[in-house]
Design a protein around this motif. Structure first.
Motif, PDB file in Angstrom:
ATOM      1  N   ASN A  76      -0.046   6.079  -0.158  1.00  0.00           N
ATOM      2  CA  ASN A  76       1.066   7.023  -0.014  1.00  0.00           C
ATOM      3  C   ASN A  76       2.219   6.613  -0.927  1.00  0.00           C
ATOM      4  N   CYS A  77       3.256   7.424  -0.941  1.00  0.00           N
ATOM      5  CA  CYS A  77       4.383   7.180  -1.856  1.00  0.00           C
ATOM      6  C   CYS A  77       5.193   5.948  -1.468  1.00  0.00           C
ATOM      7  N   SER A  78       5.203   5.586  -0.214  1.00  0.00           N
ATOM      8  CA  SER A  78       5.893   4.363   0.181  1.00  0.00           C
ATOM      9  C   SER A  78       5.196   3.149  -0.424  1.00  0.00           C
ATOM     10  N   GLU A  79       3.877   3.101  -0.310  1.00  0.00           N
ATOM     11  CA  GLU A  79       3.121   2.004  -0.899  1.00  0.00           C
ATOM     12  C   GLU A  79       3.244   2.006  -2.424  1.00  0.00           C
ATOM     13  N   LEU A  80       3.214   3.194  -3.026  1.00  0.00           N
ATOM     14  CA  LEU A  80       3.357   3.312  -4.478  1.00  0.00           C
ATOM     15  C   LEU A  80       4.723   2.796  -4.932  1.00  0.00           C
ATOM     16  N   ASP A  81       5.767   3.098  -4.171  1.00  0.00           N
ATOM     17  CA  ASP A  81       7.116   2.640  -4.496  1.00  0.00           C
ATOM     18  C   ASP A  81       7.193   1.114  -4.442  1.00  0.00           C
ATOM     19  N   GLY A  82       6.604   0.515  -3.431  1.00  0.00           N
ATOM     20  CA  GLY A  82       6.589  -0.944  -3.345  1.00  0.00           C
ATOM     21  C   GLY A  82       5.803  -1.562  -4.492  1.00  0.00           C
ATOM     22  N   TYR A  83       4.677  -0.954  -4.811  1.00  0.00           N
ATOM     23  CA  TYR A  83       3.822  -1.402  -5.918  1.00  0.00           C
ATOM     24  C   TYR A  83       4.605  -1.395  -7.234  1.00  0.00           C
ATOM     25  N   PHE A  84       5.251  -0.267  -7.516  1.00  0.00           N
ATOM     26  CA  PHE A  84       6.015  -0.157  -8.758  1.00  0.00           C
ATOM     27  C   PHE A  84       7.234  -1.078  -8.771  1.00  0.00           C
ATOM     28  N   THR A  85       7.859  -1.281  -7.614  1.00  0.00           N
ATOM     29  CA  THR A  85       9.006  -2.192  -7.551  1.00  0.00           C
ATOM     30  C   THR A  85       8.576  -3.591  -7.964  1.00  0.00           C
ATOM     31  N   SER A 130       9.612  -5.702 -11.393  1.00  0.00           N
ATOM     32  CA  SER A 130      10.410  -6.876 -11.037  1.00  0.00           C
ATOM     33  C   SER A 130       9.797  -8.187 -11.484  1.00  0.00           C
ATOM     34  N   GLY A 131       8.545  -8.194 -11.815  1.00  0.00           N
ATOM     35  CA  GLY A 131       7.813  -9.429 -12.054  1.00  0.00           C
ATOM     36  C   GLY A 131       8.168 -10.162 -13.319  1.00  0.00           C
ATOM     37  N   PRO A 132       7.527 -11.313 -13.508  1.00  0.00           N
ATOM     38  CA  PRO A 132       7.833 -12.168 -14.654  1.00  0.00           C
ATOM     39  C   PRO A 132       7.358 -11.613 -15.991  1.00  0.00           C
ATOM     40  N   ALA A 133       6.397 -10.695 -15.967  1.00  0.00           N
ATOM     41  CA  ALA A 133       5.870 -10.141 -17.224  1.00  0.00           C
ATOM     42  C   ALA A 133       5.504  -8.677 -17.013  1.00  0.00           C
ATOM     43  N   GLN A 134       5.586  -7.913 -18.078  1.00  0.00           N
ATOM     44  CA  GLN A 134       5.225  -6.505 -18.031  1.00  0.00           C
ATOM     45  C   GLN A 134       3.714  -6.366 -17.799  1.00  0.00           C
ATOM     46  N   VAL A 135       3.348  -5.403 -16.976  1.00  0.00           N
ATOM     47  CA  VAL A 135       1.939  -5.102 -16.717  1.00  0.00           C
ATOM     48  C   VAL A 135       1.626  -3.790 -17.421  1.00  0.00           C
ATOM     49  N   ASP A 136       0.583  -3.783 -18.213  1.00  0.00           N
ATOM     50  CA  ASP A 136       0.202  -2.628 -19.015  1.00  0.00           C
ATOM     51  C   ASP A 136      -0.352  -1.497 -18.136  1.00  0.00           C
ATOM     52  N   ILE A 137      -0.124  -0.264 -18.565  1.00  0.00           N
ATOM     53  CA  ILE A 137      -0.635   0.902 -17.843  1.00  0.00           C
ATOM     54  C   ILE A 137      -2.157   0.847 -17.696  1.00  0.00           C
ATOM     55  N   ASN A 138      -2.836   0.248 -18.660  1.00  0.00           N
ATOM     56  CA  ASN A 138      -4.293   0.128 -18.564  1.00  0.00           C
ATOM     57  C   ASN A 138      -4.717  -0.769 -17.418  1.00  0.00           C
ATOM     58  N   ASP A 139      -3.785  -1.555 -16.901  1.00  0.00           N
ATOM     59  CA  ASP A 139      -4.048  -2.394 -15.730  1.00  0.00           C
ATOM     60  C   ASP A 139      -3.508  -1.759 -14.452  1.00  0.00           C
ATOM     61  N   TRP A 140      -2.251  -1.291 -14.480  1.00  0.00           N
ATOM     62  CA  TRP A 140      -1.655  -0.802 -13.237  1.00  0.00           C
ATOM     63  C   TRP A 140      -2.185   0.552 -12.807  1.00  0.00           C
ATOM     64  N   PHE A 141      -2.535   1.428 -13.752  1.00  0.00           N
ATOM     65  CA  PHE A 141      -2.999   2.756 -13.345  1.00  0.00           C
ATOM     66  C   PHE A 141      -4.334   2.698 -12.605  1.00  0.00           C
ATOM     67  N   TYR A 160       4.020  -3.646  -2.507  1.00  0.00           N
ATOM     68  CA  TYR A 160       4.706  -4.703  -3.259  1.00  0.00           C
ATOM     69  C   TYR A 160       3.749  -5.867  -3.497  1.00  0.00           C
ATOM     70  N   LEU A 161       3.022  -6.264  -2.464  1.00  0.00           N
ATOM     71  CA  LEU A 161       2.064  -7.370  -2.617  1.00  0.00           C
ATOM     72  C   LEU A 161       0.943  -7.009  -3.581  1.00  0.00           C
ATOM     73  N   ARG A 162       0.530  -5.749  -3.601  1.00  0.00           N
ATOM     74  CA  ARG A 162      -0.460  -5.303  -4.600  1.00  0.00           C
ATOM     75  C   ARG A 162       0.074  -5.530  -6.013  1.00  0.00           C
ATOM     76  N   GLY A 163       1.332  -5.167  -6.218  1.00  0.00           N
ATOM     77  CA  GLY A 163       1.953  -5.338  -7.532  1.00  0.00           C
ATOM     78  C   GLY A 163       2.100  -6.802  -7.912  1.00  0.00           C
ATOM     79  N   VAL A 164       2.467  -7.634  -6.952  1.00  0.00           N
ATOM     80  CA  VAL A 164       2.585  -9.075  -7.195  1.00  0.00           C
ATOM     81  C   VAL A 164       1.226  -9.639  -7.602  1.00  0.00           C
ATOM     82  N   SER A 165       0.189  -9.235  -6.879  1.00  0.00           N
ATOM     83  CA  SER A 165      -1.159  -9.721  -7.175  1.00  0.00           C
ATOM     84  C   SER A 165      -1.607  -9.280  -8.563  1.00  0.00           C
TER      85      SER A 165
END
Length: 184
Positions: free
Chosen positions: A29-38, A42-53, A119-124
């Motif tokens: 859902n959009c709440s989880e997506l918002d945490g993921y994108f946050t 916020s992280g130490p390095a940019q994550v490429d769209i080929n990875d995050w999408f 958010y934890l998905r994004g951190v991972s």
């Protein structure tokens, strides 16, 4: 404009696509997506769209009903990420996690579990190194919330403590963001 905040119709489109094409391995859902994108911005390095999408979809790309639908989904995601990145850097007081709202015993209640799980998905995905001790406690505020299973709230839920824990998430996310920005 690439960092213009999404409106209600934009979030409805994203929510509909997540429901239509997602499963239990996907962002739900959009709440989880918002945490993921946050976490991603916020992280130490940019994550490429080929990875995050593909990670939104559990590693698989949906079988979109049309190329325009896929394009719109990606454009809205990029816009939302850009909005979050701009807010966190230039206007942190405008940052407001997209938590869910419910009702518990006739009273409104904010739920942050899905946002924290995203958010934890994004951190991972960002493969974050360990945070220094003062920020580890802030990160635990988010990770402990993500571990809660509040699909059915207990009748004896301490709502004051719950809301206090939820209120600690936004400042924790801001502090972690600020730390990583200073390290880049």
């Amino acid at each position: 404009m690439q960092d213009q905040p999404l409106n209600a119709a934009d979030f409805d489109f994203l929510e509909g696509a997540l429901l239509q094409y997602g499963d239990d391995n996907c962002v739900l859902n959009c709440s989880e997506l918002d945490g993921y994108f946050t976490a991603l911005v916020s992280g130490p390095a940019q994550v490429d769209i080929n990875d995050w999408f593909p990670a939104i979809w559990g590693g698989q790309t949906p079988n979109w009903s049309s190329p325009d639908e896929a394009k719109q989904f990606i454009q809205l995601c990029v816009r939302h990420m850009n909005t979050l990145a701009s807010q966190l850097i230039a206007n942190p007081e405008a940052f407001s996690p997209r938590f869910e709202q419910t009702e518990h015993q006739g009273q409104p209640l904010t739920l942050a579990e899905e946002w924290c799980f995203g958010y934890l998905r994004g951190v991972s995905l960002g493969n974050w190194p360990d945070l220094p001790a003062p920020l580890t406690a802030k990160f635990q505020v988010i990770s402990l919330c993500a571990e809660q299973d509040n699909f059915e709230l207990p009748a004896d839920l301490d709502t004051a403590l719950h809301q206090q824990n939820v209120a600690a998430i936004e400042p924790a996310a801001l502090a972690i963001h600020n730390y990583w920005v200073a390290q880049r």
